[in-house]
Design an enzyme around this catalytic site. Structure first.
Site, short mmCIF file in Angstrom:
data_model
loop_
_atom_site.label_atom_id
_atom_site.label_comp_id
_atom_site.label_asym_id
_atom_site.label_seq_id
_atom_site.Cartn_x
_atom_site.Cartn_y
_atom_site.Cartn_z
N HIS A 1 1.53 5.36 -1.70
CA HIS A 1 1.19 6.54 -2.52
C HIS A 1 2.48 7.15 -3.05
CE1 HIS A 1 -3.01 6.70 -1.03
NE2 HIS A 1 -2.47 6.20 0.06
N ASP B 1 1.30 2.73 3.60
CA ASP B 1 0.45 3.89 3.37
C ASP B 1 1.28 5.17 3.41
OD1 ASP B 1 -1.85 5.24 2.72
OD2 ASP B 1 -2.61 5.35 4.77
N HIS C 1 -4.65 -0.61 5.75
CA HIS C 1 -4.27 0.16 6.94
C HIS C 1 -5.27 0.03 8.09
CE1 HIS C 1 -6.94 2.86 4.81
NE2 HIS C 1 -6.01 3.29 4.00
N ALA D 1 -4.34 14.72 5.18
CA ALA D 1 -4.06 13.49 5.92
C ALA D 1 -2.96 12.71 5.22
CB ALA D 1 -5.32 12.63 5.97
N ASN E 1 -5.05 7.21 -6.30
CA ASN E 1 -5.80 8.44 -6.00
C ASN E 1 -5.07 9.69 -6.45
OD1 ASN E 1 -3.93 8.05 -3.89
ND2 ASN E 1 -5.19 9.13 -2.40
N ARG F 1 2.27 9.51 -5.80
CA ARG F 1 1.92 10.78 -6.45
C ARG F 1 2.48 10.83 -7.87
NH1 ARG F 1 -1.40 10.82 -2.17
NH2 ARG F 1 -0.55 11.76 -0.30
N HIS G 1 0.87 -1.20 0.00
CA HIS G 1 0.00 0.00 0.00
C HIS G 1 0.90 1.24 0.00
CE1 HIS G 1 -3.88 2.09 1.25
NE2 HIS G 1 -2.97 3.05 1.12
N HIS H 1 -10.61 1.01 1.54
CA HIS H 1 -10.41 2.04 2.57
C HIS H 1 -11.61 1.92 3.50
CE1 HIS H 1 -8.92 5.93 4.21
NE2 HIS H 1 -10.15 5.90 4.69
N LYS I 1 -9.18 -0.58 -6.06
CA LYS I 1 -9.29 0.10 -4.77
C LYS I 1 -10.65 0.75 -4.60
CE LYS I 1 -7.95 2.02 -0.89
NZ LYS I 1 -6.83 2.85 -0.48
N LEU J 1 -5.39 9.17 7.72
CA LEU J 1 -6.68 8.49 7.73
C LEU J 1 -6.51 7.03 7.32
CD1 LEU J 1 -8.94 11.25 6.17
CD2 LEU J 1 -9.03 10.39 8.52
N HIS K 1 2.71 14.65 1.51
CA HIS K 1 2.09 15.93 1.17
C HIS K 1 3.13 17.00 1.46
CE1 HIS K 1 -2.14 14.58 0.78
NE2 HIS K 1 -1.87 13.75 1.78
O1 DOR Z 1 -3.72 9.47 5.44
C1 DOR Z 1 -4.04 9.16 4.32
N1 DOR Z 1 -3.46 9.71 3.23
N2 DOR Z 1 -5.02 8.27 4.16
C2 DOR Z 1 -5.52 7.98 2.97
O2 DOR Z 1 -6.42 7.19 2.89
C3 DOR Z 1 -5.05 8.68 1.76
C4 DOR Z 1 -3.69 9.19 1.94
C5 DOR Z 1 -3.31 10.19 0.88
O3 DOR Z 1 -3.48 9.90 -0.30
O4 DOR Z 1 -2.80 11.26 1.23
ZN ZN Z 2 -3.47 5.03 1.44
#
Ligand code: DOR
Ligand code: ZN
Length: 351
Positions: free
Chosen positions: A19, A251, A178, A267, A45, A21, A17, A140, A103, A223, A255
């Site tokens: 991210h 996860d 998660h 989050a 996402n 970007r 899992h 999720h 997902k 999250l 950001h």
């Molecule tokens: O904390 C999180 N950040 N939870 C998620 O489900 C998405 C993720 C994000 O893409 O920033």
């Molecule tokens: Zn995630």
């Protein structure tokens, strides 16, 4: 008590899992995952999300182009489920080896989930097709009902959405991503082996107090939000149990500092630079280093029907300084999990 080994060797882990970007952020964060992980399930996402096979092919190419030279990291692509998912395209993309999984984001549950699913029950035909084709559904697991307390959203999701979904689709492989609660752990145990779960390093290391320690700590906000201590302890017990249903998924969700340190901060915890070190610390503290390989390197591939990695990594009990921030050229910087601190374990350079 047996003394702790000062070094552990294990098959190269995978991140089930992640991210990554896109653009400058992708180029800044990818090398950290590629240095540790053999493969990773890449969250779809983006804006707009990765919904169709051709979008996943293009995103995979951008990831491959951003890899450091000589890296053998493999991105495993995921289709973002929406109310109007094109089942034929999804099945073709899976048959062609582009999509590894799908997902489900409940609409408005988290970052860029505005295109997510408004009524999971309405997706029964797509889920039936996935069940037949053996495509795992990654979930999720939080309700979005604003009446439900944020700390209860996972437990209520299990009751209202996930248990009925698993009952309707008894042959569907489901990963509860998660997990953050003892209810999540119990649900996964009761529904294994077709239901599995990923567990993040941060949910193993801190509880919800960390979000409010001496002031508001936006870098500890993610999250599903961290829960109270008894849930963290249940997660540690599950992760270190060696049980096949529980596997590594960071996860890691970068950001920019400007987006997190804000009146409405995003989050996500960016833990990729220290992921395996953080997990190793947890397993060492629990006296379970002999089960780290199952969690990090064996259970995930077995769930997905893949072979574990052949390569090995070595972790040594020696501190690593975690950088206080990581630059994203042209955009700003991200603050990593445990930034400015030292980890107790380090990843030895490749032999
Ligand atoms: O904390 C999180 N950040 N939870 C998620 O489900 C998405 C993720 C994000 O893409 O920033
Ligand atoms: Zn995630």
């Amino acid at each position: 008590m047996m003394s702790e080994p000062a070094r552990v060797r294990l098959r190269r882990p995978d991140d089930w899992h992640l991210h990554l970007r896109d653009g400058a952020m992708l180029r800044a964060v990818l090398p950290f995952s590629a240095a540790q992980m053999g493969r990773a399930i890449i969250m779809p996402n983006l804006v707009p999300p990765v919904r169709r096979t051709h979008e996943a092919v293009a995103y995979r190419e951008r990831i491959m182009a951003a890899l450091p030279e000589g890296s053998r990291f493999t991105p495993l692509m995921v289709c973002y489920l929406s109310d109007d998912t094109d089942a034929a395209d999804l099945l073709a993309g899976h048959a062609d080896g582009v999509f590894t999984a799908v997902k489900l984001y409940p609409a408005h549950a988290t970052t860029n989930s505005q295109f997510g699913v408004t009524d999971p029950a309405a997706l029964a035909p797509v889920l039936e097709a996935m069940e037949k084709a053996g495509i795992p559904l990654l979930v999720h697991g939080e309700v979005t009902d604003p009446e439900v307390d944020i700390f209860d959203r996972e437990a209520v999701f299990i009751e209202r959405v996930l248990a009925p979904l698993v009952a309707r689709h008894q042959g569907l492989k489901v990963v509860m991503e998660h997990i953050t609660t003892e209810e999540g752990v119990a649900f996964v145990r009761a529904n294994a082996p077709l239901v599995g779960a990923t567990i993040t390093p941060h949910h193993l290391i801190f509880n919800r107090n960390a979000i409010f320690a001496g002031g508001i700590r936006p870098h500890n906000y993610c999250l599903p939000v961290a829960k109270r201590e008894r849930h963290r302890l249940a997660l540690r017990e599950a992760a270190t149990s060696g049980e096949a249903a529980f596997f590594l998924g960071t996860d890691s969700a970068p950001h920019l500092r400007s987006a997190k340190e804000s009146s409405c901060g995003c989050a996500g915890v960016f833990n990729a630079p220290v992921a395996i070190e953080a997990y190793a610390q947890v397993f060492a503290e629990e006296g379970a280093l002999d089960r780290l390989e199952a969690f990090a390197s064996l259970n995930g591939p077995a769930f997905y029907g893949l072979e574990p990695n052949e390569e090995r990594i070595t972790l040594v009990k020696a501190p690593t300084e975690v950088p206080a921030e990581i630059a994203v050229p042209g955009e700003g910087a991200v603050f990593p999990f445990l930034g400015g601190e030292r980890t107790a374990w380090s990843l030895a350079p490749d032999a």
